[in-house]
Each structure stands twice: as C-alpha cells, then as structure tokens.
Design a protein around this motif. Sequence first.
Motif, PDB file in Angstrom:
ATOM      1  N   GLY A 140       0.385  67.088 -14.699  1.00 36.17           N
ATOM      2  CA  GLY A 140      -0.803  66.089 -14.698  1.00 36.17           C
ATOM      3  C   GLY A 140      -0.576  64.785 -14.004  1.00 36.17           C
ATOM      4  O   GLY A 140      -1.542  63.932 -13.741  1.00 36.17           O
ATOM      5  N   LYS A 189       1.907  65.275  -8.718  1.00 41.34           N
ATOM      6  CA  LYS A 189       2.653  66.021  -7.839  1.00 41.34           C
ATOM      7  C   LYS A 189       1.725  66.853  -6.925  1.00 41.34           C
ATOM      8  O   LYS A 189       2.138  66.734  -5.738  1.00 41.34           O
ATOM      9  CB  LYS A 189       3.536  66.952  -8.663  1.00 41.34           C
ATOM     10  CG  LYS A 189       4.498  66.351  -9.467  1.00 41.34           C
ATOM     11  CD  LYS A 189       5.538  67.354 -10.239  1.00 41.34           C
ATOM     12  CE  LYS A 189       4.854  68.229 -11.083  1.00 41.34           C
ATOM     13  NZ  LYS A 189       4.136  67.824 -12.428  1.00 41.34           N
ATOM     14  N   ASN A 239       7.406  71.506 -12.704  1.00 32.08           N
ATOM     15  CA  ASN A 239       7.598  70.571 -14.120  1.00 32.08           C
ATOM     16  C   ASN A 239       8.682  71.247 -14.738  1.00 32.08           C
ATOM     17  O   ASN A 239       8.958  70.837 -15.996  1.00 32.08           O
ATOM     18  CB  ASN A 239       6.357  70.237 -14.801  1.00 32.08           C
ATOM     19  CG  ASN A 239       5.362  71.476 -15.053  1.00 32.08           C
ATOM     20  OD1 ASN A 239       5.914  72.475 -15.178  1.00 32.08           O
ATOM     21  ND2 ASN A 239       4.026  71.121 -14.855  1.00 32.08           N
TER      22      ASN A 239
END
Length: 475
Positions: A241, A244, A342
């Motif tokens: 969040g 990216k 992530n």
Amino acid sequence: MADIDSLKQALAVSPDNVLLMLLLGDALLEQFSLEEARQQFENVLQLEPANAVAKTQVAQILDLSGKSSEAIVRLEQVSGESPNFAPAWLLRAKLALNENNSTEARECYDKAITLDAAMSDIDLLKRIRQAGGRTPTPPPENIQPQATSDFQAGAYFDPDFEEDDDEFDDSTPFGPPPSAASELEMDFVQKADTDFTKVGGMECVKEDIRMKILYPMENKELFEAYGKKAGGGVLLYGPPGCGKTLISRATAGEINAKFMSVGLHQILDMWIGKSEEKLHEIFELARRNAPSVLFFDEVDALAADRKDMRTSAGRTLINQFLAEMDGRQDENDGVLILGATNAPWHLDSAFLRPGRFDRLIFVPPPDEPARAEIIKIMGEGKPLAGLDAAALAKRLKDFSGADIKAVFDQAIEASLAEAMKSGKIVPVTQRQLVKTTKKVKPSTLKWFESAKNYAIYANQSGFYDDVLEHLGIQK
Ligand SMILES: Nc1ncnc2c1ncn2[C@@H]1O[C@H](COP(=O)(O)OP(=O)(O)OP(=O)(O)O)[C@@H](O)[C@H]1O
Ligand SMILES: [Mg+2]
C-alpha cells in the motif's frame, strides 16, 4: 477445474446426466486419469451414440495413450458424422501436424476456425506454418494426402503458388484471427493515466527512475558518452500500500511511454504449458513499443520456493525471464523493466545480478511531509472544509498511502450520507477526517516485523540496509 469429488457425488444422484459425465470426463482428462476419463466418455456414448464431444475426447485420450492412428480414424469418423463440429477439426489439425502432415494440418485448422472463430490457436497455426503448412491448392484427384513417413511437406502445392506476405490473409470468412501481438496488446498495454504529480513524496524513487529512463532519453548523446543507455531493471520493494504499483504507472505517464502491466500469476494461469513463449512475446511487445515501461507486479510469484515454481515448468519460466532481461546487446534499450514485491526475501538472487534488477529501491511508508502531500492529492477535487494537511499527517504515523486513502474514503462516505439526507453538498471537515483516522489502523507495522528478521539475519550484500536504516538499527 471442476472438483472431481463433487462431480462424482452429483453423478451418483443423477447417473444419466450427460453434461455431468462430460464435465467429469474433462476434469479427469485434465489430471491425466486417462482410463477413468475414457470410461466417462464411453458412458456418454452408451446413452448418446452420436455425441461428438465424447467421441472427440475419446480420440484425444487415444492419442495421449500413444494410439494416434486409431485417434485419427475416429476423428475422421466424427468429422464425417458431424462435419460442423469444430473441435474435432482442430484436434485433427494437431494430430496431422504431429504426423508431419502440415498440409492436412492446415486444411483442418482452416476448417475449424471457419466453423468457429473462437477456435483460433495462434501457436498451433505458427507451428503448422513453420512445418510448411499453407492453404493448399487441391491435390490431383488420384492422390490422397496421407500421413506417411516419407511425406514431403508442401508436396501438393502448386509450385508457382506464392504465399501472401500477410500472415493471416487466407484465414476465415470471419476475417483474420487476431494476431498474437494484438491480443497481447489488448491484455497488457495500457494507456499511461497518471504521472509523478499524483504520487506524494517518494522523491528518491522518482529521481532514481528519472535517472534510469527519463534523463537518458532527453540527453541521449550525453548519456551515451558515459556508456549509459535508457532502460534497465529496477526492483521496488516494501510494505503493501505504499505506492509501488502507483509509481510504476506514473512512470509511464511521466515519460509518455506505453505502460504494460503484467501479473506473473496471470502468465502462469493463462498460458499453462506455454508461459515462456508468452513471456517472450510480452518482452518483444515492450521492445517494439519502446520507450516503454514493462511492469511486473508481484514479481515474487517467480520465487523458487513457491509451489508452482518447484516444478520444472516454473523453473523454465524463471530462466526465460532472466534470459529476456539479459537480452541481446541493445535489445532492451528504452525498455524500463520495473518489478514490485512486498516479499523480496522470496526472490531468487539470480534476479539481482548486474543487467537484471540491478537497482533495488526500498519504498518505505511515507514520512510526515510525504503523508501531507498524499493528503493533498487525496483531497483534490473533493468538497473539503478547512483541511490542514500537515496537522493530519502528524497523526498518521505508520500509515501507508493506501491507509490514508481509506481514511479519506470513509470520511467522504459519511459526508455523502449526510448530503443525501439534506439534498445539498456537505463538505468533509478536518474534524471528521481526524475522527476517521481512529477507525483505520496503520498496516505497515506488520510488514516490518517480518522484514526486520530478514534484515538482521539475512542481509547478504547489504540488500536490506535501507530497511535497517528505516528501523534505526545499526548495520
Ligand atoms: N505516494 C503516494 N501518493 C499518492 N497515493 C498513494 C501513494 N502511495 C499509495 N497511494 C494510494 O494507495 C493506493 C495503493 O497503492 P499501491 O497499490 O501503489 O501500493 P503497493 O505498494 O503497490 O501495494 P502492494 O504491495 O499491496 O501491491 C494507491 O492506489 C493510491 O491511491
Ligand atoms: Mg502493488
């Protein structure tokens, strides 16, 4: 794939349901339970002796069991009885190609897509053409094209027949099937709809990206003098969040380039068995469209320890990906390859070698000034009263951009509900936003719990230095 057990249960309840039998047969075939699958299709044929679907599937099973001649005979029978059943023609095309009979393969393929344009299979067509299969002129009456070992591809061609340059000109009454490129283009090429002004903070990331692609494009000669070219690979990693995906889209807008966003799961799921080929086509498409941004979201999908990557198919996809990134010299000029993840700890270190994702950028949660910027961006064009972005930013420590968006979304919904009642616009107030911040929990802390362990215990070549710095831990 339909669940085999539930199909079996359903069939136990209605044993004469042909559709269920076909579904079960397909599901079994998909998992290569050939005998069991065949049994289902034979059951269908007991009830409906002319069922073309079941007959074609039986032929397919025969072929998979190595009995291709019997499969071909059966398929010819299907085409005789149900000449308008396209799947049988398509399977015939595949089998003919396997027998090196490219002419017949092409005939059957053309027939299939004439009957049903949705049957078009670009890869099959390509293989047929590579094998020499073109739309033939009719053979002399007394010669029957047959699958024989000494069959010469093209033996029935008119020697003066010149294939039209246009790949698909001779295809179907429905017009040419979409080319591989245009299909891919529809799936992947997107219009760049945002730019850096819509991304709050992230100054270092923006500068890195400018350096990789924008400046080299604007100052070609200067960069060349230093042996630098536009393009290359940049890997963005960080908590969820935090922008990216957003910054990747914005990059394309910033340099006015084509943006191609590819989820690797998408490639794995959409093209089982031919994902490498598709990956290659996607890179080619990006090269043709240079300057372009080729964005691989969730690049950790290619991680070696994932279930689907443990298979050799997964491994070849990784190798293909690496080969495409290495490219021939100059091949990837003007193509900026962005990857985002992530879970960088799942990534194979082979991805990080020079020439691949050799710039690693940590995208941290926004700091206070960045949060203030994000707040202003979120507020643009909305009915707000007395917004104090800096004060609000102060309260939102550890909030990601997505968390801030959630605060705005909820506050706006509340005002909208008021507005609906009163019939006039009710602006969102600072007070309301502050109140809403208490309902949204920051989501970035959890990520750092995992990242911290990797950063402390698996910090090869300083991979996680930025994470350590962010956490205030001594390297
Ligand atoms: N720096 C930012 N400026 C403006 N908006 C932001 C920023 N960061 C995040 N957002 C907002 O949060 C949303 C989610 O961000 P994005 O999808 O880019 O995060 P991500 O890092 O890709 O997350 P994930 O790892 O979950 O894929 C964006 O669509 C945007 O609305
Ligand atoms: Mg994302």
